[in-house]
Design an enzyme around this catalytic site. Sequence first.
Site, mmCIF file in Angstrom:
data_model
loop_
_atom_site.group_PDB
_atom_site.id
_atom_site.type_symbol
_atom_site.label_atom_id
_atom_site.label_comp_id
_atom_site.label_asym_id
_atom_site.label_seq_id
_atom_site.Cartn_x
_atom_site.Cartn_y
_atom_site.Cartn_z
ATOM 1 N N ILE A 138 67.517 16.780 20.444
ATOM 2 C CA ILE A 138 67.667 18.074 19.748
ATOM 3 C C ILE A 138 67.692 19.205 20.777
ATOM 4 O O ILE A 138 66.767 19.324 21.577
ATOM 5 C CB ILE A 138 66.481 18.349 18.791
ATOM 6 C CG1 ILE A 138 66.249 17.182 17.842
ATOM 7 C CG2 ILE A 138 66.682 19.640 18.026
ATOM 8 C CD1 ILE A 138 64.975 17.326 17.006
ATOM 9 N N GLY A 189 63.504 1.114 22.051
ATOM 10 C CA GLY A 189 63.414 2.043 23.194
ATOM 11 C C GLY A 189 62.832 3.391 22.816
ATOM 12 O O GLY A 189 62.981 4.354 23.552
ATOM 13 N N LYS A 207 54.088 17.246 24.170
ATOM 14 C CA LYS A 207 55.253 18.056 23.805
ATOM 15 C C LYS A 207 54.818 19.415 23.254
ATOM 16 O O LYS A 207 55.495 20.424 23.487
ATOM 17 C CB LYS A 207 56.106 17.306 22.773
ATOM 18 C CG LYS A 207 56.746 16.052 23.357
ATOM 19 C CD LYS A 207 57.283 15.153 22.264
ATOM 20 C CE LYS A 207 57.959 13.925 22.842
ATOM 21 N NZ LYS A 207 58.242 12.900 21.835
HETATM 22 P P1 NAP Z 1 61.532 3.225 30.743
HETATM 23 O O1 NAP Z 1 62.518 2.528 29.898
HETATM 24 O O2 NAP Z 1 60.179 2.646 30.921
HETATM 25 O O3 NAP Z 1 62.218 3.460 32.161
HETATM 26 C C1 NAP Z 1 61.567 3.961 33.264
HETATM 27 C C2 NAP Z 1 62.214 3.373 34.481
HETATM 28 O O4 NAP Z 1 61.682 4.001 35.631
HETATM 29 C C3 NAP Z 1 61.959 1.871 34.593
HETATM 30 O O5 NAP Z 1 63.178 1.218 34.814
HETATM 31 C C4 NAP Z 1 61.032 1.774 35.788
HETATM 32 O O6 NAP Z 1 61.246 0.656 36.579
HETATM 33 C C5 NAP Z 1 61.434 2.999 36.593
HETATM 34 N N1 NAP Z 1 60.384 3.428 37.499
HETATM 35 C C6 NAP Z 1 59.102 3.692 37.216
HETATM 36 N N2 NAP Z 1 58.450 4.063 38.326
HETATM 37 C C7 NAP Z 1 59.352 4.031 39.333
HETATM 38 C C8 NAP Z 1 59.294 4.279 40.711
HETATM 39 N N3 NAP Z 1 58.166 4.635 41.294
HETATM 40 N N4 NAP Z 1 60.415 4.147 41.425
HETATM 41 C C9 NAP Z 1 61.566 3.762 40.854
HETATM 42 N N5 NAP Z 1 61.697 3.499 39.540
HETATM 43 C C10 NAP Z 1 60.590 3.633 38.796
HETATM 44 O O7 NAP Z 1 61.300 4.706 30.223
HETATM 45 P P2 NAP Z 1 62.316 5.630 29.408
HETATM 46 O O8 NAP Z 1 62.109 5.361 27.965
HETATM 47 O O9 NAP Z 1 63.678 5.558 29.987
HETATM 48 O O10 NAP Z 1 61.667 7.060 29.676
HETATM 49 C C11 NAP Z 1 61.916 7.763 30.876
HETATM 50 C C12 NAP Z 1 61.338 9.169 30.717
HETATM 51 O O11 NAP Z 1 61.981 9.820 29.630
HETATM 52 C C13 NAP Z 1 59.848 9.204 30.392
HETATM 53 O O12 NAP Z 1 59.278 10.327 30.992
HETATM 54 C C14 NAP Z 1 59.824 9.344 28.881
HETATM 55 O O13 NAP Z 1 58.651 9.936 28.417
HETATM 56 C C15 NAP Z 1 61.011 10.257 28.682
HETATM 57 N N6 NAP Z 1 61.629 10.195 27.373
HETATM 58 C C16 NAP Z 1 61.968 9.004 26.831
HETATM 59 C C17 NAP Z 1 62.574 8.979 25.586
HETATM 60 C C18 NAP Z 1 62.977 7.692 24.922
HETATM 61 O O14 NAP Z 1 63.439 7.733 23.791
HETATM 62 N N7 NAP Z 1 62.858 6.557 25.575
HETATM 63 C C19 NAP Z 1 62.848 10.180 24.910
HETATM 64 C C20 NAP Z 1 62.492 11.419 25.505
HETATM 65 C C21 NAP Z 1 61.881 11.393 26.759
HETATM 66 P P3 NAP Z 1 60.788 -0.804 36.130
HETATM 67 O O15 NAP Z 1 61.846 -1.213 35.175
HETATM 68 O O16 NAP Z 1 60.803 -1.548 37.397
HETATM 69 O O17 NAP Z 1 59.440 -0.661 35.513
HETATM 70 N N1 HSE Z 2 58.002 8.010 22.762
HETATM 71 C C1 HSE Z 2 58.622 9.225 22.420
HETATM 72 C C2 HSE Z 2 58.771 9.309 20.910
HETATM 73 C C3 HSE Z 2 59.971 9.308 23.085
HETATM 74 O O1 HSE Z 2 58.613 8.276 20.247
HETATM 75 O O2 HSE Z 2 59.035 10.387 20.391
HETATM 76 C C4 HSE Z 2 60.633 10.631 22.890
HETATM 77 O O3 HSE Z 2 59.956 11.629 23.588
#
Ligand code: NAP
Ligand code: HSE
Length: 429
Positions: A138, A189, A207
Amino acid sequence: MREGKIGVAILGLGTVGQGVVEILSKNRAMICNRSGIDLELKKVLVRNLNKKRDIELLPEIYAQDYNEILQDKNINIVVELMGGLNPAKEYIEAALKAKKAVVTANKAVLANYAPELFALAREENVPLYYEASVGGGIPLIGPLNESLVGNNIKSVMGIINGTTNYILTKMSKEGRSFQDVLAEAKALGYAEADPSADIDGLDAAHKLTVLIALAFDTYIGLADIDTEGIRNIDILDISFAKNFGYAIKLLAIGKKTDSGIEAGVHPTLIPLNHPLAAVNDVYNAVFVNSMEVGELMFFGRGAGRYPTASAVVGDIVAAGRVISGSGKSLPRKFTTGKTKPISETSGSFYIRLMVADRPGVLGEIAAILGQNGVSVASVIQEGRDQDRVPLVFVTHEVNQGNLARSLQTIASLSCVKEVANVIRVERGY
Ligand code: NAP
Ligand code: HSE
């Protein structure tokens, strides 16, 4: 104005990182045409080179040493998508000090370190953008920072955690257990690496610190946000609440009062006819109430690979605009075009005919619709033994040319007194 490519590095190739890589590569030409910014993915930092992922990149794109990215003069924007506090905070600081713009989706890092990170970005005079940190896909941070910058905001209130909203929705609609739905949210995810952050309300509190800082120009630390999650909500509570005419939602609320700021995250009963009660699944919605514009509601997918990546890419382009010096001053380029003829489009329609009430009328009309490929979803006839009675159809998705032809023929039937109304039906999302 700086010409040429803008180099991008992504830290973390997980759910969101992979979505960003895909959008940048698939939409590169379109983004460049719209913004004048040609974004080139230079490096992606990963921990494990051998991990199986959904996308493949050229071997030279992968990096395991962050210094490689920091020292590369052709990398202008660092996109932090690793999550967690450390080393995310240190990596963001190092990028800012190296005069690289930073884009992050990491609300945990902002909730804990926003004052120092924002101060550093100002000191180094480089962009630090975080649209994806609240509300997933959003556009919310941008409007609060820009379009609403002249507003005195009184309150922000909303559903800002997709995982818990998904769980509460499935528990309510499908009577499924908390644990069962949580597993699904993780697989999709939506959930954080440690989903207790979602379930216990901490992610929503993270947030809320960001929203409050933007709305009230005041950073409130996590310790000052009264936070409660959904662990104790039972299917029974959801069902009793429904009987009383309420839905249970995890609401985050920030209010500015004469005596100070109020901030909290709690499971809350809201009337079923309140707009937030209809915000289901992974959707988020945020109400902003200001003295000037009044109430606004922002709604959309609050989590997931592509919605979140969409917000991240928007920030990357915004940073690219600052780096290139184009700002927002250049109008978009357009080609001129024409719309598709109406007769080639399709839709679903409500049709009210006024017809004579005699045997065979329905059959005659249905035959004409059928001959023209117009499929009927439902039909009602009201009235009896009159000269003019309403005969109402709702069609399935039909070609408008076919519908127009069939209505022309129908209008000429002696039993049809009038084609009284044809109204579009939009079934929404
Ligand atoms: P994720 O699927 O857990 O991906 C994080 C990635 O970062 C993993 O592949 C991990 O590697 C890698 N990583 C962690 N530490 C690292 C390091 N020191 N060096 C290199 N790579 C590293 O998480 P995500 O869902 O994509 O979320 C990423 C960010 O976006 C977070 O801050 C989350 O809060 C935010 N976010 C996520 C969503 C959502 O819907 N998922 C929505 C809004 C915001 P490994 O695979 O080796 O562990
Ligand atoms: N884990 C978070 C949620 C990802 O479920 O809203 C988006 O920030």
